[in-house]
Design a protein around this motif. Structure first.
Motif, mmCIF file in Angstrom:
data_model
loop_
_atom_site.group_PDB
_atom_site.id
_atom_site.type_symbol
_atom_site.label_atom_id
_atom_site.label_comp_id
_atom_site.label_asym_id
_atom_site.label_seq_id
_atom_site.Cartn_x
_atom_site.Cartn_y
_atom_site.Cartn_z
ATOM 1 N N PRO A 268 105.381 66.510 19.725
ATOM 2 C CA PRO A 268 104.902 67.255 20.878
ATOM 3 C C PRO A 268 104.014 66.368 21.745
ATOM 4 O O PRO A 268 103.278 65.516 21.222
ATOM 5 N N ALA A 269 104.081 66.567 23.058
ATOM 6 C CA ALA A 269 103.302 65.733 23.992
ATOM 7 C C ALA A 269 101.810 65.770 23.669
ATOM 8 O O ALA A 269 101.108 64.775 23.848
ATOM 9 N N ALA A 270 101.348 66.886 23.158
ATOM 10 C CA ALA A 270 99.908 67.030 22.880
ATOM 11 C C ALA A 270 99.438 66.080 21.774
ATOM 12 O O ALA A 270 98.237 65.838 21.637
ATOM 13 N N ARG A 271 100.368 65.533 20.997
ATOM 14 C CA ARG A 271 99.985 64.625 19.902
ATOM 15 C C ARG A 271 100.123 63.146 20.301
ATOM 16 O O ARG A 271 99.852 62.256 19.476
ATOM 17 N N LEU A 272 100.582 62.889 21.514
ATOM 18 C CA LEU A 272 100.913 61.510 21.883
ATOM 19 C C LEU A 272 99.690 60.592 21.843
ATOM 20 O O LEU A 272 99.759 59.477 21.309
ATOM 21 N N THR A 273 98.583 61.044 22.393
ATOM 22 C CA THR A 273 97.392 60.185 22.443
ATOM 23 C C THR A 273 96.936 59.801 21.039
ATOM 24 O O THR A 273 96.653 58.634 20.750
ATOM 25 N N THR A 274 96.887 60.787 20.161
ATOM 26 C CA THR A 274 96.477 60.510 18.775
ATOM 27 C C THR A 274 97.462 59.545 18.109
ATOM 28 O O THR A 274 97.063 58.589 17.421
ATOM 29 N N ALA A 275 98.747 59.790 18.321
ATOM 30 C CA ALA A 275 99.756 58.923 17.704
ATOM 31 C C ALA A 275 99.594 57.494 18.208
ATOM 32 O O ALA A 275 99.664 56.534 17.426
ATOM 33 N N ARG A 276 99.357 57.340 19.506
ATOM 34 C CA ARG A 276 99.204 55.986 20.065
ATOM 35 C C ARG A 276 97.958 55.305 19.523
ATOM 36 O O ARG A 276 97.973 54.104 19.247
ATOM 37 N N GLN A 277 96.890 56.067 19.364
ATOM 38 C CA GLN A 277 95.669 55.479 18.801
ATOM 39 C C GLN A 277 95.904 54.993 17.378
ATOM 40 O O GLN A 277 95.514 53.890 16.996
ATOM 41 N N ARG A 278 96.556 55.845 16.586
ATOM 42 C CA ARG A 278 96.792 55.454 15.185
ATOM 43 C C ARG A 278 97.704 54.230 15.100
ATOM 44 O O ARG A 278 97.516 53.362 14.241
ATOM 45 N N LEU A 279 98.695 54.161 15.982
ATOM 46 C CA LEU A 279 99.591 53.000 15.939
ATOM 47 C C LEU A 279 98.890 51.754 16.454
ATOM 48 O O LEU A 279 99.139 50.649 15.966
ATOM 49 N N ALA A 280 98.029 51.925 17.450
ATOM 50 C CA ALA A 280 97.272 50.765 17.944
ATOM 51 C C ALA A 280 96.432 50.179 16.811
ATOM 52 O O ALA A 280 96.263 48.966 16.710
ATOM 53 N N ASP A 281 95.928 51.053 15.924
ATOM 54 C CA ASP A 281 95.137 50.585 14.785
ATOM 55 C C ASP A 281 95.944 49.688 13.849
ATOM 56 O O ASP A 281 95.379 48.912 13.088
#
Ligand SMILES: [Mg+2]
Length: 321
Positions: A268-281
């Motif tokens: 869901p679009a609402a999870r995109l920011t969190t997903a990107r942060q976790r992957l950036a980590d």
């Protein structure tokens, strides 16, 4: 001539494993005895890599060892599993100790880098081929499957696409420098295990891109009973891909080339920011490349040109490296 047991003892007996490896009995008996942790599902997958079908027979043995394990680990990444154990079965025409030593070096290095314990092996005569079974653990409620995508969700991919096909094309042109980013992507792919763990609880469906973005996306769409619209201009192309292949072929490689071993997920679009942060980590980008919808099939790509690539481009060379 060295016996199978000598070869396994020499090349495929890992260093002493720590207790947390969960190996009560490892290489050298009839079976390994493993201790899965309570409350976890066992995630199991097997892949066979055949010389001149999946990798060039002349590829450096160290890379072949790395790659044979990496392609299996990629399937653990796709379900969000934590890797734990593997089994390796190798056939080759004649025992070649130098080749085996290099192969084992690449295999063991990836075992160590990922925390995977080799718990059994088999070496036998035959065509050069390697089968690797991997086992991992995932809490039942967090396993990522192909069937969870819903209309309205985003489609996203980790890392970059087209590098597998680009590397194969370079190999066929005679490039042999494994430091070349495309050749490295083809012969030494990095399984996205950390990404799979990071996307637990965020992705609604996942698959690893082994057969090409379109083919693997189709698996997700079929399993989920949905369709998709892709935005080809949003595809993250592997470093050096356009320079090596040109614009059109680079795009086709990213869509249908295969051997990329990135993860494709829906969320869901609402999870995109969190997903990107976790992957950036974990040092990875997450690129949105389209959207799930209710119309069957994949819209937004020129299917006829891609189909031509699949038939005459990606598919055929994969079988003749
Ligand atoms: Mg897979």
């Amino acid at each position: 001539m060295a016996s199978e047991f000598d070869l396994i003892a020499r090349h495929f007996t890992p260093a002493t494993l720590p207790p947390e490896a969960g190996v009560a009995l490892g290489v050298g008996d009839d079976c390994a005895l493993l201790a899965p942790r309570p409350g976890q599902r066992l995630a199991v997958s097997v892949d066979t890599s055949v010389a001149e079908v999946h990798f060039p027979a002349a590829a450096p043995a160290e890379a072949v060892g790395h790659r044979a394990l990496a392609v299996s680990l990629s399937d653990l990444a796709a379900v969000g599993a934590e890797t734990r154990w593997c089994l390796m079965a190798l056939s080759m025409a004649e025992p070649d100790e130098a080749w085996l030593a290099d192969f084992a070096r690449g295999f063991h290095a990836l075992c160590a880098a990922t925390g995977t314990a080799l718990v059994g092996g088999d070496v036998t005569g035959g065509e050069l081929a390697i089968g690797v079974t991997v086992m991992g653990e995932v809490p039942p409620e967090l396993a990522l499957t192909r069937s969870g995508a819903s209309a309205g969700e985003l489609i996203a991919v980790t890392g970059a696409l087209g590098g597998g096909a680009g590397g194969l094309a370079l190999w066929q042109r005679g490039e042999r420098d494994l430091a070349h980013p495309l050749l490295a992507r083809y012969l030494r792919p990095q399984p996205r295990l950390a990404a799979g763990l990071a996307l637990r609880g965020l992705a609604t469906a996942a698959i690893d891109i082994s057969d090409g973005l379109l083919a693997d996306l189709e698996h997700v769409l079929e399993a989920s009973g949905v369709g998709a619209r892709l935005e080809p201009s949003a595809l993250p192309l592997a470093e050096g891909l356009v320079a090596a292949l040109g614009d059109d072929a680079a795009c086709r490689a990213a869509l249908a080339g295969g051997d990329d071993y990135e993860l494709l997920v829906t969320l869901p679009a609402a999870r995109l920011t969190t997903a990107r942060q976790r992957l950036a980590d974990v040092g990875l980008a997450l690129s949105v490349i389209g959207e799930v919808n209710e119309a069957p099939g994949i819209a937004g790509v020129d299917a006829s040109s891609v189909r031509g690539w699949q038939h005459f481009g990606a598919r055929t060379p994969r079988r003749r490296p």
